[in-house]
Scaffold this motif. Structure first.
Motif, short mmCIF file in Angstrom:
data_model
loop_
_atom_site.label_atom_id
_atom_site.label_comp_id
_atom_site.label_asym_id
_atom_site.label_seq_id
_atom_site.Cartn_x
_atom_site.Cartn_y
_atom_site.Cartn_z
N SER A 282 0.83 -1.21 0.00
CA SER A 282 0.00 0.00 0.00
C SER A 282 0.86 1.25 0.00
CB SER A 282 -0.92 0.02 1.22
OG SER A 282 -1.78 -1.08 1.18
N LEU A 283 1.93 1.23 0.78
CA LEU A 283 2.83 2.38 0.84
C LEU A 283 3.47 2.65 -0.51
CD1 LEU A 283 4.42 4.57 2.38
CD2 LEU A 283 6.09 2.81 2.93
N VAL A 284 3.94 1.62 -1.18
CA VAL A 284 4.59 1.80 -2.48
C VAL A 284 3.56 2.26 -3.53
CG1 VAL A 284 5.80 0.61 -4.34
CG2 VAL A 284 6.45 0.22 -1.98
N SER A 285 2.36 1.70 -3.49
CA SER A 285 1.32 2.13 -4.44
C SER A 285 0.94 3.59 -4.21
CB SER A 285 0.08 1.26 -4.29
OG SER A 285 0.37 -0.05 -4.65
N LEU A 286 0.78 3.96 -2.96
CA LEU A 286 0.46 5.35 -2.63
C LEU A 286 1.60 6.29 -3.03
CD1 LEU A 286 -1.55 7.31 -1.26
CD2 LEU A 286 -0.27 6.92 0.85
N ALA A 287 2.83 5.88 -2.77
CA ALA A 287 3.99 6.70 -3.14
C ALA A 287 4.07 6.88 -4.65
CB ALA A 287 5.27 6.07 -2.62
N ASP A 288 3.77 5.83 -5.41
CA ASP A 288 3.79 5.94 -6.86
C ASP A 288 2.70 6.87 -7.35
OD1 ASP A 288 4.77 5.19 -9.46
OD2 ASP A 288 2.95 3.98 -9.67
N THR A 289 1.52 6.76 -6.77
CA THR A 289 0.41 7.63 -7.18
C THR A 289 0.71 9.08 -6.86
OG1 THR A 289 -1.14 5.83 -6.81
CG2 THR A 289 -2.06 8.06 -6.89
N VAL A 290 1.20 9.34 -5.66
CA VAL A 290 1.53 10.72 -5.26
C VAL A 290 2.67 11.26 -6.13
CG1 VAL A 290 2.48 12.12 -3.39
CG2 VAL A 290 0.67 10.48 -2.92
N GLY A 291 3.67 10.44 -6.40
CA GLY A 291 4.78 10.88 -7.23
C GLY A 291 4.37 11.24 -8.64
N ARG A 292 3.34 10.60 -9.14
CA ARG A 292 2.86 10.90 -10.49
C ARG A 292 1.96 12.12 -10.53
NH1 ARG A 292 2.97 6.28 -14.27
NH2 ARG A 292 4.04 4.59 -13.20
N THR A 293 1.30 12.46 -9.42
CA THR A 293 0.31 13.55 -9.45
C THR A 293 0.77 14.84 -8.80
OG1 THR A 293 -0.71 12.71 -7.43
CG2 THR A 293 -1.62 11.94 -9.51
N VAL A 294 1.85 14.83 -8.03
CA VAL A 294 2.28 16.05 -7.34
C VAL A 294 2.67 17.13 -8.33
CG1 VAL A 294 4.08 17.02 -5.85
CG2 VAL A 294 2.90 14.94 -5.19
#
Length: 57
Positions: free
Chosen positions: A11-23
């Protein structure tokens, strides 16, 4: 405990990937960078919490 840790890590890696793509929308931040930021903050919090538990009263 191991399945819970695996699910939280995924979950942490998925969330980090999503945030990294949208920030910053046109560009991307690496998922490893975002994971390191969250992980470092969590690690510092754990150190702070454990140090407070050992303080003499």
């Amino acid at each position: 405990m191991l399945p819970t840790a695996a699910l939280l890590g995924a979950s942490l890696v998925s969330l980090a990937d999503t945030v990294g793509r949208t920030v910053i929308a046109p560009a991307q931040l690496p998922a490893g960078l975002m994971t390191a930021l969250v992980g470092a903050a969590y690690f510092v919090w754990l150190l702070w919490r454990s140090r407070g538990a050992r303080a003499p009263r």
